[in-house]
Motif scaffolding. Sequence first.
Motif, PDB file in Angstrom:
ATOM      1  N   GLY A  16       5.890   1.915  13.856  1.00 28.03           N
ATOM      2  CA  GLY A  16       5.511   1.465  12.280  1.00 28.03           C
ATOM      3  C   GLY A  16       3.924   0.966  13.011  1.00 28.03           C
ATOM      4  N   TYR A  17       3.141   0.352  11.868  1.00 35.16           N
ATOM      5  CA  TYR A  17       1.831   0.032  12.310  1.00 35.16           C
ATOM      6  C   TYR A  17       2.492  -1.624  11.812  1.00 35.16           C
ATOM      7  CZ  TYR A  17       0.776   3.953  14.201  1.00 35.16           C
ATOM      8  OH  TYR A  17       0.370   4.735  16.091  1.00 35.16           O
ATOM      9  N   SER A  18       1.455  -2.261  11.893  1.00 31.94           N
ATOM     10  CA  SER A  18       1.220  -3.626  11.646  1.00 31.94           C
ATOM     11  C   SER A  18      -0.210  -3.683  11.722  1.00 31.94           C
ATOM     12  CB  SER A  18       1.875  -4.968  12.275  1.00 31.94           C
ATOM     13  OG  SER A  18       3.111  -4.601  11.968  1.00 31.94           O
ATOM     14  N   VAL A  19      -0.758  -4.842  10.379  1.00 32.09           N
ATOM     15  CA  VAL A  19      -1.896  -4.746  10.179  1.00 32.09           C
ATOM     16  C   VAL A  19      -1.856  -6.501   9.252  1.00 32.09           C
ATOM     17  CG1 VAL A  19      -4.133  -5.018   8.910  1.00 32.09           C
ATOM     18  CG2 VAL A  19      -2.441  -2.880   9.296  1.00 32.09           C
ATOM     19  N   PHE A  20      -2.773  -7.401  10.197  1.00 32.83           N
ATOM     20  CA  PHE A  20      -2.806  -9.544  10.227  1.00 32.83           C
ATOM     21  C   PHE A  20      -3.961  -9.186   9.941  1.00 32.83           C
ATOM     22  CE2 PHE A  20      -0.944  -7.888  14.538  1.00 32.83           C
ATOM     23  CZ  PHE A  20      -1.553  -8.720  15.128  1.00 32.83           C
ATOM     24  N   PRO A  21      -4.578 -10.583   9.726  1.00 43.29           N
ATOM     25  CA  PRO A  21      -6.195 -11.251   9.841  1.00 43.29           C
ATOM     26  C   PRO A  21      -5.394 -11.668  11.362  1.00 43.29           C
ATOM     27  CG  PRO A  21      -4.569 -12.453   8.211  1.00 43.29           C
ATOM     28  CD  PRO A  21      -3.680 -11.085   8.295  1.00 43.29           C
ATOM     29  N   SER A  22      -6.533 -11.836  12.205  1.00 43.80           N
ATOM     30  CA  SER A  22      -6.839 -12.866  12.736  1.00 43.80           C
ATOM     31  C   SER A  22      -6.822 -14.198  12.802  1.00 43.80           C
ATOM     32  CB  SER A  22      -8.314 -12.160  13.719  1.00 43.80           C
ATOM     33  OG  SER A  22      -9.476 -12.674  12.519  1.00 43.80           O
ATOM     34  N   ASP A  23      -7.309 -15.176  13.581  1.00 39.47           N
ATOM     35  CA  ASP A  23      -7.317 -16.737  12.554  1.00 39.47           C
ATOM     36  C   ASP A  23      -8.434 -16.532  11.423  1.00 39.47           C
ATOM     37  OD1 ASP A  23      -5.290 -17.342  14.698  1.00 39.47           O
ATOM     38  OD2 ASP A  23      -7.237 -17.734  16.143  1.00 39.47           O
ATOM     39  N   ASP A  24      -9.391 -15.113  11.214  1.00 38.69           N
ATOM     40  CA  ASP A  24      -9.975 -15.647  10.271  1.00 38.69           C
ATOM     41  C   ASP A  24      -9.802 -16.684   8.711  1.00 38.69           C
ATOM     42  OD1 ASP A  24     -12.584 -15.309  11.759  1.00 38.69           O
ATOM     43  OD2 ASP A  24     -12.363 -12.624  11.628  1.00 38.69           O
ATOM     44  N   ILE A  25      -8.490 -15.359   8.349  1.00 40.40           N
ATOM     45  CA  ILE A  25      -7.882 -15.869   7.130  1.00 40.40           C
ATOM     46  C   ILE A  25      -6.272 -16.492   7.169  1.00 40.40           C
ATOM     47  CG2 ILE A  25      -6.442 -14.803   4.753  1.00 40.40           C
ATOM     48  CD1 ILE A  25      -8.667 -12.304   5.258  1.00 40.40           C
ATOM     49  N   LYS A  26      -5.620 -17.991   7.026  1.00 41.42           N
ATOM     50  CA  LYS A  26      -4.771 -18.633   7.302  1.00 41.42           C
ATOM     51  C   LYS A  26      -3.657 -18.072   6.077  1.00 41.42           C
ATOM     52  CE  LYS A  26      -7.597 -21.169   9.755  1.00 41.42           C
ATOM     53  NZ  LYS A  26      -8.126 -20.261  10.478  1.00 41.42           N
ATOM     54  N   SER A  27      -4.252 -16.591   5.351  1.00 42.22           N
ATOM     55  CA  SER A  27      -2.565 -16.977   4.159  1.00 42.22           C
ATOM     56  C   SER A  27      -1.203 -16.595   4.958  1.00 42.22           C
ATOM     57  CB  SER A  27      -2.742 -15.670   3.512  1.00 42.22           C
ATOM     58  OG  SER A  27      -3.161 -14.830   4.216  1.00 42.22           O
ATOM     59  N   GLY A  28      -1.140 -15.031   5.917  1.00 46.57           N
ATOM     60  CA  GLY A  28       0.271 -14.877   6.512  1.00 46.57           C
ATOM     61  C   GLY A  28      -0.244 -13.712   6.069  1.00 46.57           C
ATOM     62  N   ILE A  29      -0.998 -13.210   5.165  1.00 47.70           N
ATOM     63  CA  ILE A  29      -1.127 -11.722   4.568  1.00 47.70           C
ATOM     64  C   ILE A  29      -0.523 -10.553   5.960  1.00 47.70           C
ATOM     65  CG2 ILE A  29      -2.095 -10.529   3.001  1.00 47.70           C
ATOM     66  CD1 ILE A  29      -3.235 -12.343   1.739  1.00 47.70           C
ATOM     67  N   SER A  30       0.306  -9.810   6.053  1.00 50.99           N
ATOM     68  CA  SER A  30      -0.369  -8.144   6.298  1.00 50.99           C
ATOM     69  C   SER A  30       0.608  -7.827   5.799  1.00 50.99           C
ATOM     70  CB  SER A  30       1.509  -8.993   7.294  1.00 50.99           C
ATOM     71  OG  SER A  30       2.543  -9.639   7.319  1.00 50.99           O
ATOM     72  N   GLY A  31       0.761  -6.651   6.859  1.00 50.92           N
ATOM     73  CA  GLY A  31       0.837  -5.176   5.852  1.00 50.92           C
ATOM     74  C   GLY A  31       1.542  -4.339   6.957  1.00 50.92           C
ATOM     75  N   ASP A  32       2.535  -3.188   6.726  1.00 52.97           N
ATOM     76  CA  ASP A  32       3.118  -2.816   7.494  1.00 52.97           C
ATOM     77  C   ASP A  32       3.164  -1.057   6.586  1.00 52.97           C
ATOM     78  OD1 ASP A  32       4.512  -4.743   9.548  1.00 52.97           O
ATOM     79  OD2 ASP A  32       4.856  -5.118   7.469  1.00 52.97           O
ATOM     80  N   GLY A  33       3.531  -0.079   7.549  1.00 51.53           N
ATOM     81  CA  GLY A  33       2.937   1.247   7.330  1.00 51.53           C
ATOM     82  C   GLY A  33       3.718   2.537   8.768  1.00 51.53           C
ATOM     83  N   ALA A  34       3.745   3.663   8.356  1.00 51.71           N
ATOM     84  CA  ALA A  34       4.516   4.342   9.000  1.00 51.71           C
ATOM     85  C   ALA A  34       3.001   4.766   9.646  1.00 51.71           C
ATOM     86  CB  ALA A  34       5.228   5.544   8.293  1.00 51.71           C
ATOM     87  N   THR A  35       2.002   4.286   9.161  1.00 53.35           N
ATOM     88  CA  THR A  35       0.831   5.322   9.716  1.00 53.35           C
ATOM     89  C   THR A  35      -0.160   4.117   9.797  1.00 53.35           C
ATOM     90  OG1 THR A  35       0.567   5.952   7.557  1.00 53.35           O
ATOM     91  CG2 THR A  35       1.492   7.567   8.747  1.00 53.35           C
ATOM     92  N   VAL A  36      -1.151   3.859   9.921  1.00 54.40           N
ATOM     93  CA  VAL A  36      -2.580   3.154  10.035  1.00 54.40           C
ATOM     94  C   VAL A  36      -2.828   2.945   8.387  1.00 54.40           C
ATOM     95  CG1 VAL A  36      -4.963   2.498  10.461  1.00 54.40           C
ATOM     96  CG2 VAL A  36      -3.027   3.512  12.665  1.00 54.40           C
ATOM     97  N   GLU A  37      -2.975   3.940   7.903  1.00 54.45           N
ATOM     98  CA  GLU A  37      -3.664   4.192   6.493  1.00 54.45           C
ATOM     99  C   GLU A  37      -2.494   3.330   5.346  1.00 54.45           C
ATOM    100  OE1 GLU A  37      -5.380   7.563   3.519  1.00 54.45           O
ATOM    101  OE2 GLU A  37      -4.750   8.655   5.347  1.00 54.45           O
ATOM    102  N   GLU A  38      -1.151   4.424   5.984  1.00 49.00           N
ATOM    103  CA  GLU A  38       0.318   3.544   4.792  1.00 49.00           C
ATOM    104  C   GLU A  38      -0.578   1.541   5.041  1.00 49.00           C
ATOM    105  OE1 GLU A  38       3.418   4.495   5.569  1.00 49.00           O
ATOM    106  OE2 GLU A  38       3.120   6.951   4.817  1.00 49.00           O
ATOM    107  N   ALA A  39      -0.056   0.995   6.170  1.00 44.63           N
ATOM    108  CA  ALA A  39      -0.732  -0.475   6.892  1.00 44.63           C
ATOM    109  C   ALA A  39      -1.555  -1.163   6.189  1.00 44.63           C
ATOM    110  CB  ALA A  39      -0.190  -0.598   8.410  1.00 44.63           C
TER     111      ALA A  39
END
Length: 137
Positions: A16-39
């Motif tokens: 699967g794919y994960s999307v997360f901020p670098s140090d620019d955003i400190k929130s800990g928000i992330s996204g996941d999905g089976a594809t990049v588009e979903e994540a």
Amino acid sequence: MSKKAVIIIEKGLDGGYSVFPSDDIKSGISGDGATVEEAKADFLRSFEEVVRFLQEDGLPVPDDMKDVVFEFRYDLSSLFNYYSFFNVTQLAKRLGINPSLMRQYKSGKAYISDKQVSKIEEGIHRLGRELMNIKLG
């Protein structure tokens, strides 16, 4: 004025794919999905929900989450998943990279050095500039 936030997209060991901020955003928000588009969609939805919940609860939205523009950065597997119209073999040949090695980079089976990442990125940018200069008709 908008601030840029670098958002990392990576293929996980589970495929699967994960999307997360670098140090620019400190929130800990992330996204996941089976594809990049979903994540990416999951990340954007989560980001918007956090901002909305803070606003609804009368809490301040952190500065790093205000007027932000996302710059997505891909690992090679994520890049080829999201831009699936790229023919990995033909792109490798065009960039002067062994096609078999490029397929291994894509699948995550081979380590890719920073130098090789730069070579691929520069080649893709060159191709983009070439495509921008195409005139039809």
